[in-house]
Design a protein around this motif. Sequence first.
Motif, mmCIF file in Angstrom:
data_model
loop_
_atom_site.group_PDB
_atom_site.id
_atom_site.type_symbol
_atom_site.label_atom_id
_atom_site.label_comp_id
_atom_site.label_asym_id
_atom_site.label_seq_id
_atom_site.Cartn_x
_atom_site.Cartn_y
_atom_site.Cartn_z
ATOM 1 N N ASP A 350 27.456 39.344 41.763
ATOM 2 C CA ASP A 350 28.499 39.547 42.680
ATOM 3 C C ASP A 350 29.993 39.542 42.516
ATOM 4 O O ASP A 350 30.656 40.373 42.616
ATOM 5 N N ILE A 351 30.372 38.509 42.011
ATOM 6 C CA ILE A 351 31.906 37.878 41.547
ATOM 7 C C ILE A 351 32.465 38.783 40.657
ATOM 8 O O ILE A 351 33.406 39.287 40.593
ATOM 9 N N PHE A 352 31.548 39.289 39.554
ATOM 10 C CA PHE A 352 32.275 39.909 38.520
ATOM 11 C C PHE A 352 32.017 41.318 38.966
ATOM 12 O O PHE A 352 33.098 42.209 38.652
ATOM 13 N N ARG A 353 31.234 41.807 39.759
ATOM 14 C CA ARG A 353 31.105 43.219 40.237
ATOM 15 C C ARG A 353 32.364 43.464 41.086
ATOM 16 O O ARG A 353 32.929 44.697 41.017
ATOM 17 N N LEU A 354 32.809 42.476 41.900
ATOM 18 C CA LEU A 354 33.983 42.610 42.655
ATOM 19 C C LEU A 354 35.091 42.913 41.919
ATOM 20 O O LEU A 354 36.123 43.856 42.522
ATOM 21 N N ALA A 355 35.325 42.606 40.762
ATOM 22 C CA ALA A 355 36.215 42.908 39.955
ATOM 23 C C ALA A 355 36.613 44.285 39.511
ATOM 24 O O ALA A 355 37.533 44.697 39.580
ATOM 25 N N GLU A 356 35.673 45.125 39.972
ATOM 26 C CA GLU A 356 35.814 46.455 39.919
ATOM 27 C C GLU A 356 36.717 47.276 40.908
ATOM 28 O O GLU A 356 36.918 48.337 40.944
ATOM 29 N N ASN A 357 36.718 46.472 41.956
ATOM 30 C CA ASN A 357 37.535 46.866 43.044
ATOM 31 C C ASN A 357 38.959 46.412 42.815
ATOM 32 O O ASN A 357 39.201 45.245 42.741
ATOM 33 N N PRO A 358 39.668 47.520 42.478
ATOM 34 C CA PRO A 358 41.052 47.381 42.340
ATOM 35 C C PRO A 358 42.070 46.456 43.173
ATOM 36 O O PRO A 358 42.943 45.965 42.704
#
Length: 411
Positions: A350-358
């Motif tokens: 979840d934490i790394f997937r959030l990085a896809e949000n600019p």
Amino acid sequence: MTAASPSDARTVVEAVARESYGRLIAYLGGRSGDLAAAEDALAVAFLTALEKWPSSGVPDNPDAWLLTIARRRKLDERRKEEVRANNASHLDLIAAEIVAASELEDEITDRRLALMFACANPRIEPAAQTPLILQTVLGLTATDIAARFLVSPKAMGQRLVRAKARIKNEKIPFIVPEKEELQTRLPAVLAAIYAGYTNGWMDIDGAQTLAHEAIWLARVVVSLLPEEPEPKGLLALMLYSEARRTARQDADGAFVPLDNQDTKLWDRKHLNAAEALLHQANAIGRTGRYQIEAAIQSAHVARRLDGVSNWQAILSLYDVLNKIAPSPVVTLNRSAALARNGRTHEALHDIFRLAENPKMAGYLPYWAARARICTDFGRRADAIEAFTVAIGLCWAKGERRHLEEQRLKIF
């Protein structure tokens, strides 16, 4: 009048700006509906104070003095725009308002409350309602507001300009609406109050005025709508946080995270009030975002005071919150709860997937949480990178020092 040096005069001006900006804007713009003109006039008044107070002294009632100068500025601008035959009547009206401002504090307060609900009028773009309240009532800058809403300052500035123009052009009244209308405007008002509080809460190196102002506004809304659960939930949420304020810094001013705070420093009066409000809100029977967030804070308080691990209950509350008010911030906080429950892979996913949000690129809490989670699970390089980004984004001295110390521990 009280004599003052230039530095003392500036200190007073800054204090008045923090404490009275919203009240003065509400009073100045209340009749004309022109918030931009009110802001310009008040800015001139503050500049005039900086010029005159060092020599003339600080007036006994700074608010009334500023209001006088601002009203004169508005009158001058009006004269430039149009010639009126009845200027005398305008002057009489202005004089009456100045006297009222110096003597009737409650009237200014009431206009501020009316301004909040005017900014939440359905005719104003929904995305602009809460930011408009933050700027006009609580005095935040467009840059501060943009950071809260994860948009560019330019985009936020344009949004605010459009909203003020609509209030002026459509003559949206500055009145507290009937209860039926209050309920429809409530979400934007509560969101602004909470954003104002968190801005004051994060400013651990400065004054607490904004946070206290937000709590006061929440109390007023609770009194206006005693049968609505969410204002009670919001007030409870803020009081849970406020109870821990003095424990957030050590003697040297360094930030102290929740798990390391001395619970003896917590304000039990605030905690008891928060618990009572949360129970009252839950008894009404309509669960909303702020009630859930307050319940999460209540669980954290119980965990520290009782010494019982209740991370599964906290995760369950985040699951509910994610259903009724999903957002990247909820996902971020839920990932921390996942990690505390030993669900490592899910938390990291979840934490790394959030990085896809600019929008996360410049969001300090994201990088701080990412750094902690990566540290806990041995991802040293990722943790150092996240701490470095977080330190670069952090402007609060105490919190920045804490992040620097945490980064040093893993080198």
